[in-house]
Design an enzyme around this catalytic site. Structure first.
Site, PDB file in Angstrom:
ATOM      1  N   GLU A  67       0.854  -1.195   0.000  1.00  0.00           N
ATOM      2  CA  GLU A  67       0.000   0.000   0.000  1.00  0.00           C
ATOM      3  C   GLU A  67       0.889   1.243   0.000  1.00  0.00           C
ATOM      4  O   GLU A  67       1.783   1.360   0.814  1.00  0.00           O
ATOM      5  CB  GLU A  67      -0.901  -0.028   1.249  1.00  0.00           C
ATOM      6  CG  GLU A  67      -1.899   1.089   1.290  1.00  0.00           C
ATOM      7  CD  GLU A  67      -2.613   1.276  -0.037  1.00  0.00           C
ATOM      8  OE1 GLU A  67      -3.337   0.353  -0.447  1.00  0.00           O
ATOM      9  OE2 GLU A  67      -2.438   2.328  -0.665  1.00  0.00           O
ATOM     10  N   GLY A  71       9.250  11.714  10.037  1.00  0.00           N
ATOM     11  CA  GLY A  71       8.803  10.740  11.033  1.00  0.00           C
ATOM     12  C   GLY A  71       7.845   9.780  10.352  1.00  0.00           C
ATOM     13  O   GLY A  71       7.899   9.599   9.136  1.00  0.00           O
ATOM     14  N   CYS A 123       6.726   4.384   8.797  1.00  0.00           N
ATOM     15  CA  CYS A 123       7.290   3.582   7.700  1.00  0.00           C
ATOM     16  C   CYS A 123       8.743   3.866   7.352  1.00  0.00           C
ATOM     17  O   CYS A 123       9.529   2.932   7.202  1.00  0.00           O
ATOM     18  CB  CYS A 123       6.441   3.779   6.451  1.00  0.00           C
ATOM     19  SG  CYS A 123       4.857   2.984   6.607  1.00  0.00           S
ATOM     20  N   LEU A 160      -0.381   4.454   0.190  1.00  0.00           N
ATOM     21  CA  LEU A 160      -1.067   5.659   0.684  1.00  0.00           C
ATOM     22  C   LEU A 160      -0.205   6.364   1.717  1.00  0.00           C
ATOM     23  O   LEU A 160       0.575   5.743   2.443  1.00  0.00           O
ATOM     24  CB  LEU A 160      -2.427   5.295   1.291  1.00  0.00           C
ATOM     25  CG  LEU A 160      -2.479   4.485   2.586  1.00  0.00           C
ATOM     26  CD1 LEU A 160      -2.285   5.338   3.823  1.00  0.00           C
ATOM     27  CD2 LEU A 160      -3.808   3.785   2.686  1.00  0.00           C
ATOM     28  N   LYS A 190      11.589   2.427   9.663  1.00  0.00           N
ATOM     29  CA  LYS A 190      11.465   0.970   9.745  1.00  0.00           C
ATOM     30  C   LYS A 190      11.841   0.320   8.406  1.00  0.00           C
ATOM     31  O   LYS A 190      12.576  -0.671   8.374  1.00  0.00           O
ATOM     32  CB  LYS A 190      10.014   0.654  10.117  1.00  0.00           C
ATOM     33  CG  LYS A 190       9.562  -0.760   9.879  1.00  0.00           C
ATOM     34  CD  LYS A 190       8.157  -0.986  10.439  1.00  0.00           C
ATOM     35  CE  LYS A 190       7.042  -0.437   9.576  1.00  0.00           C
ATOM     36  NZ  LYS A 190       6.813  -1.156   8.333  1.00  0.00           N
TER      37      LYS A 190
HETATM   38  C1  UDX Z   1       0.806  -1.693   9.331  1.00  0.00           C
HETATM   39  C2  UDX Z   1       2.307  -1.965   9.384  1.00  0.00           C
HETATM   40  O1  UDX Z   1       2.857  -1.258  10.480  1.00  0.00           O
HETATM   41  C3  UDX Z   1       3.050  -1.554   8.164  1.00  0.00           C
HETATM   42  O2  UDX Z   1       4.277  -2.212   8.135  1.00  0.00           O
HETATM   43  C4  UDX Z   1       2.371  -1.926   6.956  1.00  0.00           C
HETATM   44  O3  UDX Z   1       2.936  -1.238   5.884  1.00  0.00           O
HETATM   45  C5  UDX Z   1       0.893  -1.759   6.996  1.00  0.00           C
HETATM   46  O4  UDX Z   1       0.313  -2.228   8.186  1.00  0.00           O
HETATM   47  P1  UDX Z   1      -0.518   0.454  10.124  1.00  0.00           P
HETATM   48  O5  UDX Z   1      -1.837   0.118   9.543  1.00  0.00           O
HETATM   49  O6  UDX Z   1      -0.084   1.879  10.140  1.00  0.00           O
HETATM   50  O7  UDX Z   1       0.645  -0.288   9.346  1.00  0.00           O
HETATM   51  O8  UDX Z   1      -0.368  -0.189  11.573  1.00  0.00           O
HETATM   52  P2  UDX Z   1      -1.404  -0.099  12.771  1.00  0.00           P
HETATM   53  O9  UDX Z   1      -2.231   1.130  12.671  1.00  0.00           O
HETATM   54  O10 UDX Z   1      -0.620  -0.375  13.990  1.00  0.00           O
HETATM   55  O11 UDX Z   1      -2.403  -1.310  12.459  1.00  0.00           O
HETATM   56  C6  UDX Z   1      -2.093  -2.645  12.623  1.00  0.00           C
HETATM   57  C7  UDX Z   1      -3.276  -3.316  13.310  1.00  0.00           C
HETATM   58  O12 UDX Z   1      -3.079  -4.715  13.324  1.00  0.00           O
HETATM   59  C8  UDX Z   1      -3.496  -2.875  14.762  1.00  0.00           C
HETATM   60  O13 UDX Z   1      -4.803  -2.348  14.903  1.00  0.00           O
HETATM   61  C9  UDX Z   1      -3.325  -4.157  15.575  1.00  0.00           C
HETATM   62  O14 UDX Z   1      -4.180  -4.249  16.695  1.00  0.00           O
HETATM   63  C10 UDX Z   1      -3.647  -5.219  14.534  1.00  0.00           C
HETATM   64  N1  UDX Z   1      -3.089  -6.547  14.820  1.00  0.00           N
HETATM   65  C11 UDX Z   1      -1.782  -6.676  15.156  1.00  0.00           C
HETATM   66  C12 UDX Z   1      -3.898  -7.665  14.696  1.00  0.00           C
HETATM   67  O15 UDX Z   1      -5.085  -7.556  14.409  1.00  0.00           O
HETATM   68  N2  UDX Z   1      -3.347  -8.899  14.913  1.00  0.00           N
HETATM   69  C13 UDX Z   1      -2.052  -9.061  15.291  1.00  0.00           C
HETATM   70  O16 UDX Z   1      -1.601 -10.187  15.493  1.00  0.00           O
HETATM   71  C14 UDX Z   1      -1.234  -7.912  15.412  1.00  0.00           C
HETATM   72  C1  UDX Z   2       4.977   7.298   3.504  1.00  0.00           C
HETATM   73  C2  UDX Z   2       4.912   7.204   1.967  1.00  0.00           C
HETATM   74  O1  UDX Z   2       4.758   8.516   1.419  1.00  0.00           O
HETATM   75  C3  UDX Z   2       3.769   6.301   1.545  1.00  0.00           C
HETATM   76  O2  UDX Z   2       3.776   6.126   0.135  1.00  0.00           O
HETATM   77  C4  UDX Z   2       3.907   4.958   2.234  1.00  0.00           C
HETATM   78  O3  UDX Z   2       2.815   4.127   1.910  1.00  0.00           O
HETATM   79  C5  UDX Z   2       3.987   5.123   3.733  1.00  0.00           C
HETATM   80  O4  UDX Z   2       5.067   6.006   4.070  1.00  0.00           O
HETATM   81  P1  UDX Z   2       3.625   8.673   5.350  1.00  0.00           P
HETATM   82  O5  UDX Z   2       4.730   8.248   6.244  1.00  0.00           O
HETATM   83  O6  UDX Z   2       2.222   8.452   5.768  1.00  0.00           O
HETATM   84  O7  UDX Z   2       3.781   7.953   3.926  1.00  0.00           O
HETATM   85  O8  UDX Z   2       3.768  10.251   5.048  1.00  0.00           O
HETATM   86  P2  UDX Z   2       4.709  11.114   4.085  1.00  0.00           P
HETATM   87  O9  UDX Z   2       3.865  12.131   3.450  1.00  0.00           O
HETATM   88  O10 UDX Z   2       5.536  10.280   3.193  1.00  0.00           O
HETATM   89  O11 UDX Z   2       5.660  11.883   5.125  1.00  0.00           O
HETATM   90  C6  UDX Z   2       6.661  11.201   5.859  1.00  0.00           C
HETATM   91  C7  UDX Z   2       7.463  12.183   6.657  1.00  0.00           C
HETATM   92  O12 UDX Z   2       8.295  12.982   5.807  1.00  0.00           O
HETATM   93  C8  UDX Z   2       6.626  13.185   7.468  1.00  0.00           C
HETATM   94  O13 UDX Z   2       7.215  13.384   8.736  1.00  0.00           O
HETATM   95  C9  UDX Z   2       6.709  14.441   6.636  1.00  0.00           C
HETATM   96  O14 UDX Z   2       6.489  15.600   7.369  1.00  0.00           O
HETATM   97  C10 UDX Z   2       8.131  14.358   6.112  1.00  0.00           C
HETATM   98  N1  UDX Z   2       8.363  15.157   4.883  1.00  0.00           N
HETATM   99  C11 UDX Z   2       7.664  14.880   3.757  1.00  0.00           C
HETATM  100  C12 UDX Z   2       9.321  16.172   4.889  1.00  0.00           C
HETATM  101  O15 UDX Z   2       9.962  16.422   5.910  1.00  0.00           O
HETATM  102  N2  UDX Z   2       9.531  16.882   3.728  1.00  0.00           N
HETATM  103  C13 UDX Z   2       8.852  16.629   2.578  1.00  0.00           C
HETATM  104  O16 UDX Z   2       9.113  17.308   1.567  1.00  0.00           O
HETATM  105  C14 UDX Z   2       7.883  15.594   2.600  1.00  0.00           C
END
Ligand code: UDX
Ligand code: UDX
Length: 460
Positions: free
Chosen positions: A162, A274, A277, A164, A280
């Protein structure tokens, strides 16, 4: 009677990725039943109210449109697995904190447990879709767990990373740059791949749906995030040079971004990136490179993280240096704590590190944010006595020696800055970690202003 729905789709993990993605599929495909499950019962309960567990612009409307029609939430994971034809897995894959690869490798225990629960509950063949970002070749390992149990049920594992971004998740899902689907290139792999293509083709133009082998799909996700993070570290590294030479990073970004080969997006210098993703996934990439003995490549990507840490560190050092080398006892207000605007997510936010560093210097830290205060309290739960959390930015800034912008929320640009200035201790400092404020105007009001990569505006 014909079945009510053409397909039964399940997603395990109702977080930032699973929730919005399933809401979009349900909204665009009323002919499918879409169910979200999670081990966290509170989260599942919240998805069924109008206080969703995550803040994401446009998401509530999408959920309300489909909820109860073809979008369902449940905690009965085995029953939902049994019913489903296609299972997306978007459980978290954090960085390992123990044992071999600690601090770098992905912790796959939740993924593997999920695979085993799928195996245990399944009574007919299924397609399993990796939504979580995983190290390359994880699909292979999962297939072995799923298909070598002696059970007469077959699983095909696809990789469908994904892309997004939080804060724009709904827009990104509605109109993605691309959808990537990796499968084995066998008859059954290609057939499963086609089934997933058919789901996305309900709203995504066919030419934007890319197919590949599984490893390419898995690696593309890591590589895309590494490239994006690398751009931020690149521009942040140039911001340091700007501050030394009196060049202006906003002008430099604009000049280089107009080269179509470089492109203008993702060139905003900042206090550092920050989010759950970037760090990590780069650590993951570094770990894989080291595993294959590619130490030069590992070091190259590791440097993206080093620059990010350097940039965060530098921000606090500038604060200290400009505020007469001490912040002890001074009230310092962080404007924003989310890792970016339009989300309440604080995972890996530079704010965490900056708050801790300021606390170590014995500052009185105040945190304000329109969406992230609950998460901020969680992140700083061991220091709650020392930190004040205040939703109102004016009240948060009252009596402060300095305001530091951590998150680029639009509302900070539009504040009545005269009023903020009048209520602060003097001299009043602004450290703009996002370059969003009207710097000359703040200077005219009386602030000393310290942007990122732009000349400082000092009153003395
Ligand atoms: C997660 C991963 O962190 C990321 O590596 C991946 O790209 C997309 O999925 P995110 O959706 O941001 O990203 O994580 P989070 O909001 O923490 O959602 C994960 C969910 O999985 C949590 O709600 C957690 O409770 C659930 N979970 C975790 C389960 O249902 N079963 C499990 O065994 C562990
Ligand atoms: C990122 C990727 O963009 C997305 O495609 C992937 O699926 C998940 O990881 P996300 O972490 O949700 O998405 O946000 P993103 O908009 O990428 O920003 C990441 C960090 O970079 C934020 O802290 C943002 O403030 C920072 N950033 C982004 C900058 O400091 N400068 C920029 O020009 C753009």
């Amino acid at each position: 009677m014909p079945p009510l729905f053409e397909k039964r789709i399940l997603c395990i993990g109702a977080g930032y990725v699973g929730g919005p993605t399933m809401a979009m599929i349900a909204s665009r495909c009323p002919q499918y039943q879409v169910t979200l499950v999670d081990i966290n019962h509170e989260k599942i309960a919240a998805w069924q109210t109008d206080e969703l567990p995550i803040y994401e612009p446009g998401l509530l409307r999408l959920v309300q449109e489909a909820r109860g029609r073809n979008l369902f939430f449940s905690t009965d994971i085995p029953a939902c697995i049994r019913e489903a034809d296609i299972i997306f897995v978007s459980v978290n894959t954090p960085t390992k904190t123990f044992g071999e690869g600690a601090g770098k490798a992905a912790d796959l225990q939740y993924w593997e447990k999920t695979a085993r629960s799928i195996l245990q509950a399944s009574q007919h063949d299924k397609i399993i879709v990796e939504k979580s970002t995983l190290p390359v070749r994880t699909a292979k390992a999962m297939e072995r767990i799923l298909n070598q149990s002696g059970k007469k049920v077959r699983f095909e594992v696809l990789s469908n990373p994904e892309f997004l971004a939080e804060g724009t998740a709904v827009r990104d899902l509605e109109n993605p740059d691309r959808v990537l689907i990796g499968s084995r290139e066998t008859d059954s792999g290609l057939c499963a791949r086609q089934q997933l293509v058919d789901i996305y083709a309900n709203w995504v133009p066919r030419e934007k749906i890319l197919t590949s082998n599984v490893w390419s799909a898995e690696l593309s996700k890591l590589a895309a995030n590494a490239f994006l993070a690398q751009r931020i570290s690149s521009i942040n590294s140039i911001s340091v040079l700007c501050e030394q030479t009196h060049a202006d990073i906003v002008e430099v970004s604009r000049a280089i971004g107009m080269d179509r080969r470089i492109g203008s997006r993702f060139l905003d210098a900042s206090v550092g990136f920050g989010g759950s993703c970037f760090k990590k996934d780069i650590l993951n990439l570094v770990y894989i490179c080291e595993h294959y003995g590619l130490s030069e490549i590992a070091r190259y990507w590791q440097s993206v993280l080093l620059i990010n840490e350097y940039q965060q560190n530098r921000f606090v050092k500038t604060m200290l240096h400009e505020m007469f080398n001490t912040v002890a006892g001074k009230r310092i207000t962080l404007f924003g704590f989310a890792f970016k605007k339009d989300t309440g997510d604080t995972r890996e936010s530079p704010g965490i590190w900056i708050a801790r560093k300021l606390l170590a210097e014995r500052a009185q830290v105040v945190v304000t944010d329109p969406q992230a205060l609950d998460n901020a309290r969680q992140e700083l739960k061991d220091a709650l006595d020392a930190v004040e959390f205040e939703p109102d930015p004016y009240r948060a800034a009252r009596g402060a020696h300095a305001v530091a912008v951590i998150t680029e929320w639009d509302l900070y640009r539009d504040l009545a800055w005269e009023r903020v200035y009048d209520s602060m201790e003097k001299p009043a400092f602004v450290f703009d970690g996002r370059n969003i404020l009207p710097h000359p105007r703040l200077y005219d009001i009386g602030f000393s202003v310290f942007p990122i990569g732009r000349p400082a505006l000092r009153q003395f």
